[in-house]
Design a protein around this motif. Structure first.
Motif, PDB file in Angstrom:
ATOM      1  N   TRP A 185       4.058 -17.231   0.231  1.00  0.00           N
ATOM      2  CA  TRP A 185       2.965 -17.491   1.156  1.00  0.00           C
ATOM      3  C   TRP A 185       3.437 -17.509   2.604  1.00  0.00           C
ATOM      4  N   ASP A 259       3.987 -27.290   1.986  1.00  0.00           N
ATOM      5  CA  ASP A 259       2.648 -27.035   2.519  1.00  0.00           C
ATOM      6  C   ASP A 259       1.747 -26.833   1.316  1.00  0.00           C
ATOM      7  N   PHE A 260       0.985 -27.869   0.996  1.00  0.00           N
ATOM      8  CA  PHE A 260       0.092 -27.737  -0.154  1.00  0.00           C
ATOM      9  C   PHE A 260      -1.339 -27.511   0.306  1.00  0.00           C
ATOM     10  N   GLY A 261      -2.051 -26.619  -0.379  1.00  0.00           N
ATOM     11  CA  GLY A 261      -3.476 -26.431  -0.105  1.00  0.00           C
ATOM     12  C   GLY A 261      -4.237 -26.211  -1.401  1.00  0.00           C
TER      13      GLY A 261
HETATM   14  N1  SER Z   1      -1.015 -22.529   3.251  1.00  0.00           N
HETATM   15  C1  SER Z   1      -1.227 -22.394   1.838  1.00  0.00           C
HETATM   16  C2  SER Z   1      -2.559 -21.746   1.532  1.00  0.00           C
HETATM   17  O1  SER Z   1      -3.336 -21.547   2.422  1.00  0.00           O
HETATM   18  C3  SER Z   1      -1.145 -23.732   1.164  1.00  0.00           C
HETATM   19  O2  SER Z   1      -1.719 -24.730   1.936  1.00  0.00           O
HETATM   20  O3  SER Z   1      -2.807 -21.412   0.413  1.00  0.00           O
END
Ligand code: SER
Length: 630
Positions: A185, A259-261
């Protein structure tokens, strides 16, 4: 099972219990970040911190960030794509890493959301040896252990790529390795697309399985998590941001970040066991209202309902963040969303203005969690005006249609022109042609598609440029000049008086340029004083920090802003000064900035104004550099 409506709050509580500070959302339009049109992920406003700058709230952060992704506006209409969505996010800025992150999210899904671990699948990065990036075996083993604790023996399988996976199938695996197209990512996408200067890394994506029957093998090949067939839905992505893309390659960052989303609507869909995000509480009330306005049912023809609900909600968020429909940039996207929604409404035979019908519902959905939706009327007003103007244009479009088809034939060029310049979509033209009994030229659709591809190529080229400059500009000098601009703006006010207001600014790695309101020439003595004040601040080695403030509060407190700038309900405010002391300067700004002012003087550099001139009536322009005195 959890009430899906409470997932946002429960997630933030869960992260707070694990030492995170919950920070406010950033506006959809980041002031001062020229690299993208909209905030499209939770990490974007945090970019400088993922690259090592210290965050004032510490090293564990969480929030729910409203995002807007425009790249697939035309894709909206299936069961999982939306332009606008909330992304739950948590970040470790060089604090915890894989072990905690994976365990927390895995446990959250099972213990808080109530998902069945048997329906969870996870994918990891298979590495890229040629670049010295190893397969993420550590993550796969952590995950295997997490499953084991739930009584599941999880097999690890290397699927290589999505194409290969569709050919060989997932077999009895549960944890899969994929290449960078799936499990890497960066803001630009895969490894090759990582913008220069950006942080990036391999990731672990969690998928929820909605059942074999959702997969059409004839169409999609064999099932596997990263397939778009609709059987699996990605509900969370943990990016292990440990690299920075530099000219020499992917260089390890000094701090390993997480960085979790996770898309809120998708998590809600998994909690409901219902793969259609439009059936969640954040969208269904809109769809349901639309059903009362037409004879068509959602089940019968879901696509237009989805487009209208998504686009009207996105437009409402844009309005809440101060965007106004226009012909360029953010305003243009808003205009496009509103027009598309209205065209779909026409297709459904909906006569009533969408703003009247839907905006009060959007406000009701969000008002409790986002006070910006309390000002419903104002928000509705910009949209209502746009809607009215567009209805008039549509009527004009119909007249154009008449002219373009005077010969009784509709050809590809006319089809495209009507779309491109009158906003008249292909479907509507074809419908109209049918209604008027015209001939549609053979090959008209192919010609239309060809012209569309050409136009897309043109706009992609323009879009790719968006990442250049700004943060992607690796040169720390640009960032230094940005901080120097704040120091100078304040110095201008101190020397020339409070009537000095920023009218424009342009920063490169070579110099800063700044326009401000002032009625006369700035004399050499004043210039010398301004330079001295700025250099004093550089020597004082002041820390630079930021906070999120309510816009009204910030402006009332005299925080500096630029003339004519429109701010959302909350703004980021950068301060230069020591904690506990009155800051030297406080300014609304999206960043990035240096951590300490002494960086501007590195190598014996001093701040110097090299030019002062009239720019327009009542506006002066200065250019300044940071340079070693001759
Ligand atoms: N930046 C990553 C995403 O947008 C995880 O937060 O998937």
């Amino acid at each position: 099972m959890i009430d899906p409506a409470s997932i946002r709050q429960r997630y933030l509580e869960y992260m707070r219990d694990r030492g995170h500070v919950v920070i406010g959302r950033a506006p959809l339009v980041l002031n001062d970040d020229p690299t993208t049109l909209f905030t499209s992920s939770g990490m974007q406003p945090l970019l400088p911190y993922l690259l090592g700058e210290e965050h004032p709230e510490g090293r564990r952060l969480a929030n729910s960030q409203v995002c807007l992704r425009t790249q697939d506006i035309e894709e909206v209409g299936d069961n999982s794509h939306t332009t606008c969505f909330e992304m739950l996010g948590n970040w470790s800025l060089g604090d915890y890493f894989k072990e905690d992150q994976l365990a927390w999210f895995f446990d959250f899904l099972i213990d808080v959301v109530g998902l069945d671990p048997d329906k969870l699948y996870v994918t990891c990065f298979r590495g890229e040896e040629s670049r010295g990036i190893a397969k993420d075996e550590a993550a796969a083993l952590i995950l295997q252990d997490l499953y084991r604790r739930r009584g599941i023996e999880a097999e690890i399988v290397d699927l290589k790529s999505a194409e290969e996976a569709a050919r060989v199938g997932m077999g009895t695996g549960r944890i899969f390795y994929y290449d960078d197209a799936e499990n890497w990512w960066s803001r630009g996408g895969g490894i090759e697309q990582t913008p220069l200067g950006d942080p990036a890394g391999g990731d672990c994506e969690f998928f929820f399985d909605f059942g074999e029957e959702r997969h059409d093998e004839a169409k999609w090949g064999k099932p596997h998590p990263a397939s778009d067939s609709g059987r699996f839905l990605e509900i969370g992505n943990s990016v292990f941001m440990e690299y920075q893309h530099k000219k020499e390659g992917f260089v390890p960052l000094s701090a390993k970040n997480v960085d979790f989303g996770g898309g809120l609507e998708r998590l809600m869909a998994a909690a409901l066991g219902e793969p259609d995000v439009f059936k969640t509480g954040l969208l269904w009330p809109l769809v349901d209202k639309l059903q009362t306005l037409t004879d068509v049912s959602y089940e019968e023809r879901p696509e237009p309902f989805r487009v209208i609900a998504d686009h009207m909600r996105a437009a409402a968020w844009l309005a809440a963040d101060g965007v106004v429909p226009s012909n360029k940039e953010q305003g243009y996207v808003m205009r496009r969303l509103l027009r598309r929604a209205q065209l779909k409404a026409i297709q459904l035979g909906i006569e009533a203005p969408l703003s009247e019908e839907l905006l009060p519902i959007v406000c009701r959905i969000y008002a409790a969690d986002y006070p910006e939706f309390a000002q419903g009327e104002e928000l509705a007003d910009v949209i209502r005006k746009e809607e009215k103007a567009f209805r008039q244009r549509l009527r004009a479009g119909l007249r154009e249609f008449g002219k373009a088809t005077e010969g009784g034939v509709l050809d590809g060029a006319a089809l495209f022109r009507l779309y491109d310049t009158c906003g008249f979509p292909k479907e509507l033209s074809l419908e109209e042609a049918g209604r008027r009994g015209l001939t549609v030229e053979a090959g008209a659709l192919a010609e239309f598609d060809r012209l569309m591809v050409e136009q897309r190529k043109r706009s992609q080229t323009a879009g790719a440029g968006e990442f250049k400059g700004g943060l992607a500009d690796e040169d720390p000098m640009t960032v230094r000049y940005h901080t120097a601009t704040h120091l100078m703006y304040k110095a201008l006010k101190l020397v020339l008086g409070d009537d000095v207001i920023q009218r424009g600014s342009n920063i490169t790695s070579e110099r800063l340029r700044f326009d401000f309101s002032y009625g006369q020439k700035v004399n050499p003595e004043q210039i010398a004083r301004i330079e001295a004040i700025v250099n004093e601040q550089i020597e004082a080695d002041l820390p630079v920090s930021w906070e999120v403030m309510a816009t009204a509060e910030a402006l009332a407190a005299g925080v500096l802003g630029a003339f004519g700038d429109k701010y959302g309900p909350k703004v980021k405010v950068y301060s230069v000064g020591r904690a506990g002391e009155e800051p030297y300067s406080k300014e609304i700004c999206g960043g990035p900035h240096v951590a300490r002012t002494s960086e501007l003087g590195e190598g014996g550099k001093r701040f110097k104004i090299i030019k002062e001139e009239a720019c327009s009536a009542g506006v002066r322009r200065v250019k300044a550099v940071l340079a070693i005195p001759a």
